[in-house]
Design an enzyme around this catalytic site. Structure first.
Site, PDB file in Angstrom:
ATOM      1  N   LYS A  37      -6.052   2.481   5.526  1.00 50.84           N
ATOM      2  CA  LYS A  37      -6.168   1.242   4.756  1.00 50.84           C
ATOM      3  C   LYS A  37      -6.115   0.026   5.689  1.00 50.84           C
ATOM      4  O   LYS A  37      -6.932  -0.889   5.576  1.00 50.84           O
ATOM      5  CB  LYS A  37      -5.006   1.217   3.756  1.00 50.84           C
ATOM      6  CG  LYS A  37      -5.057   0.140   2.712  1.00 50.84           C
ATOM      7  CD  LYS A  37      -4.206   0.544   1.512  1.00 50.84           C
ATOM      8  CE  LYS A  37      -2.732   0.269   1.650  1.00 50.84           C
ATOM      9  NZ  LYS A  37      -2.377  -1.147   1.478  1.00 50.84           N
ATOM     10  N   ARG A 145       5.300 -12.519  -3.790  1.00 54.86           N
ATOM     11  CA  ARG A 145       5.575 -12.122  -2.393  1.00 54.86           C
ATOM     12  C   ARG A 145       5.457 -13.312  -1.435  1.00 54.86           C
ATOM     13  O   ARG A 145       4.626 -14.196  -1.632  1.00 54.86           O
ATOM     14  CB  ARG A 145       4.626 -10.990  -1.980  1.00 54.86           C
ATOM     15  CG  ARG A 145       4.883  -9.734  -2.816  1.00 54.86           C
ATOM     16  CD  ARG A 145       4.020  -8.579  -2.384  1.00 54.86           C
ATOM     17  NE  ARG A 145       4.308  -8.166  -1.021  1.00 54.86           N
ATOM     18  CZ  ARG A 145       3.587  -7.271  -0.355  1.00 54.86           C
ATOM     19  NH1 ARG A 145       2.542  -6.702  -0.939  1.00 54.86           N
ATOM     20  NH2 ARG A 145       3.904  -6.937   0.874  1.00 54.86           N
ATOM     21  N   ASP A 335       6.076   1.830   5.861  1.00 55.77           N
ATOM     22  CA  ASP A 335       5.577   2.273   4.558  1.00 55.77           C
ATOM     23  C   ASP A 335       6.008   3.702   4.220  1.00 55.77           C
ATOM     24  O   ASP A 335       5.825   4.160   3.099  1.00 55.77           O
ATOM     25  CB  ASP A 335       4.049   2.148   4.511  1.00 55.77           C
ATOM     26  CG  ASP A 335       3.609   0.687   4.557  1.00 55.77           C
ATOM     27  OD1 ASP A 335       4.394  -0.186   4.137  1.00 55.77           O
ATOM     28  OD2 ASP A 335       2.490   0.414   5.024  1.00 55.77           O
ATOM     29  N   ARG A 366      11.643  -2.160  -2.315  1.00 62.98           N
ATOM     30  CA  ARG A 366      11.619  -0.694  -2.165  1.00 62.98           C
ATOM     31  C   ARG A 366      12.998  -0.103  -1.863  1.00 62.98           C
ATOM     32  O   ARG A 366      13.187   1.094  -2.023  1.00 62.98           O
ATOM     33  CB  ARG A 366      10.617  -0.286  -1.071  1.00 62.98           C
ATOM     34  CG  ARG A 366       9.195  -0.467  -1.514  1.00 62.98           C
ATOM     35  CD  ARG A 366       8.180  -0.018  -0.473  1.00 62.98           C
ATOM     36  NE  ARG A 366       6.832  -0.202  -1.001  1.00 62.98           N
ATOM     37  CZ  ARG A 366       5.739  -0.314  -0.255  1.00 62.98           C
ATOM     38  NH1 ARG A 366       5.821  -0.269   1.056  1.00 62.98           N
ATOM     39  NH2 ARG A 366       4.559  -0.472  -0.829  1.00 62.98           N
TER      40      ARG A 366
END
Ligand code: S3P
Length: 451
Positions: A37, A145, A335, A366
């Site tokens: 990505k 964000r 990630d 997260r």
């Protein structure tokens, strides 16, 4: 053999799937995951800024990368995404008829970055170099964000940048005559680094970014491959204005999408999986390094596409021990940290992740989302301001995990569900396509369901 919806293909297995004791099918065989990505975003953007026709095979089919393509089109770039796969394993092919910066036009309205922070932050850097105003917006999640991290250096370079109070988007950029700066990254962020470098391609003089902790260097590698005047030294990269050559690139598989497959194979007894052609950029392999410390049976066979290192990753089920992760290592597995939390629940001993407060400003918080979700399954996990601690091994029970509209959490909880004693309901599976369309089909096919 197809992975169902196409993006995650499962190739013929090396041996037939064997059901795990207890009925849970093991994962066996070879697969590929969608194109990287981070590389796909950058390749699309730089190809649009180059002069000539670029071809990017294995472009990521992720929703986030499609947003980048749409925003580039909104700026007048000629970008075509040929959906048919270029081979048994590759994703769509991107064709870009680049006309240089001068080929871009004022957009008809706000440019919608969806949920993609990379789209917004990198294209803010491009917008700063354009002689007109742009507004970059997105959906509710992205509008929460922080964007001051890109606004600040772009303003120092001479762009007009406006945000909502709190440093939140939409972000309005009035580009213009930019001047080069030397910018020391206040947060270890490849997105911010790339934003500044992109603006630096249009600035007078040299633009340098200094980073204390190394972050992924996909932008630098592509700039070099496309003939930009870029100079790399340890902890510092600089660029100055200059034309870009078009590129013919094959994007390797995304290591962040390989990670949930690897984690699943590690956890489910009887599993033995090869993920082929995975990107192995040194700034992205932290997960594999930590797995090594955890005693995971993982082997890597390296190759390269000329621009980016890549290779096959073979993994089979095996016992794990806890491991520590400190700030210096965090950017190389940022990630993958939710998945590491899931693996830690099945590892012997303590796993402690520190220096990862950036996790709180991703698609969701997260740290909090992971802790709440894992606790719902009976894991022993503590939240820290900048990370988490898991004590294992703990049998996981069935339950309900809210992925908080976050693709990475949705995949991590899906992997947890593969070893839980009861069914795990993951709320928010529809967000998985933001990075890995075909994720569930890939797991199904590896466990025999796709044959
Ligand atoms: C990305 C960098 C990372 C990562 C994100 C993609 C990129 O973010 O979490 O998914 O493509 O540069 P930061 O650079 O903000 O840490």
């Amino acid at each position: 053999m197809s992975g169902g919806d196409g993006a995650g293909t499962v190739l013929p297995g090396r041996r037939p799937p064997s059901p795990q004791a207890g009925g849970r099918p093991s994962l066996t065989g070879r697969c590929r995951v969608p194109g990287d990505k981070a590389i796909s975003h950058r390749a699309a953007i730089l190809a649009a800024l180059a002069t000539g026709t670029s071809r990017v095979r294995g472009f990521s089919p992720a929703g986030d990368c499609r947003r980048t393509v749409e925003v580039l089109r909104g700026l007048g770039a000629k970008v075509e995404l040929a959906e048919e796969r270029a081979g048994p394993s590759l994703g769509p092919t991107l064709l870009v008829d680049g006309k240089g910066w001068e080929g871009l036009r004022p957009p008809a309205g706000p440019l919608d970055c969806g949920r993609s922070g990379t789209t917004m932050r990198l294209l803010a850097g491009v917008a700063a170099g354009l002689p007109f105003a742009c507004v970059l917006t997105g959906d509710r999640q992205l509008l929460g964000r922080p964007m001051d991290r890109v606004a600040e250096p772009l303003r120092r370079m001479g762009a007009g940048v406006a945000l909502r109070p709190g440093g939140l988007p939409p972000i309005s950029v009035r580009g213009g005559a930019l001047r080069g700066i030397e910018y020391r990254l206040p947060v270890a962020s490849a997105q911010v680094k790339s934003c500044v470098l992109l603006a630096g391609l249009r600035a007078a003089g040299t633009t340098a970014v200094v980073e204390e902790l190394p972050t992924r260097d996909h932008t630098e590698r592509l700039l070099e491959a496309m003939g930009a005047p870029v100079r790399r030294e340890p902890g510092r990269v600089s660029v100055s204005a200059g034309p870009l050559d078009p590129i013919d690139l094959v994007v390797p598989g995304d290591p962040s999408s390989a990670a949930p497959v690897v984690a699943a194979a590690l956890l489910v007894p009887g599993s033995d999986v090869v993920v082929e052609d995975v990107g192995l950029n040194p700034g992205r392999v932290g997960f594999l390094r930590v797995l090594e410390r955890m005693g995971a049976p993982v082997e890597v066979v390296s190759t390269s596409n000329g621009v980016e290192p890549a290779g096959a990753v073979r993994v089979h089920h095996g016992p794990l021990r806890g491991a520590g992760v400190q700030a210096a290592e965090v950017p190389s597995l940022i990630d993958e940290l939710p998945l590491l939390g899931v693996l830690a629940t099945q590892a012997e001993g303590v796993t402690e992740v520190r220096g990862a407060s950036e996790l709180r400003v991703k698609e969701s918080d997260r740290i909090s989302g992971l802790v709440v979700g894992l606790r719902a399954l009976g894991a022993r996990v503590e939240e820290l301001p900048d990370g988490f601690v898991v004590v294992g091994p703990t049998p996981l029970r069935g339950g309900r995990c809210d992925a908080r509209s976050d693709h990475r959490l949705a995949m991590a909880f899906t992997v947890a569900g593969l070893v839980a004693e009861g069914p795990v309901e993951v709320v928010g599976m529809e967000f998985v396509g933001d990075s890995f369309p075909g994720f569930e089909a890939t797991l199904r096919a590896l466990s025999g369901g796709g044959r």
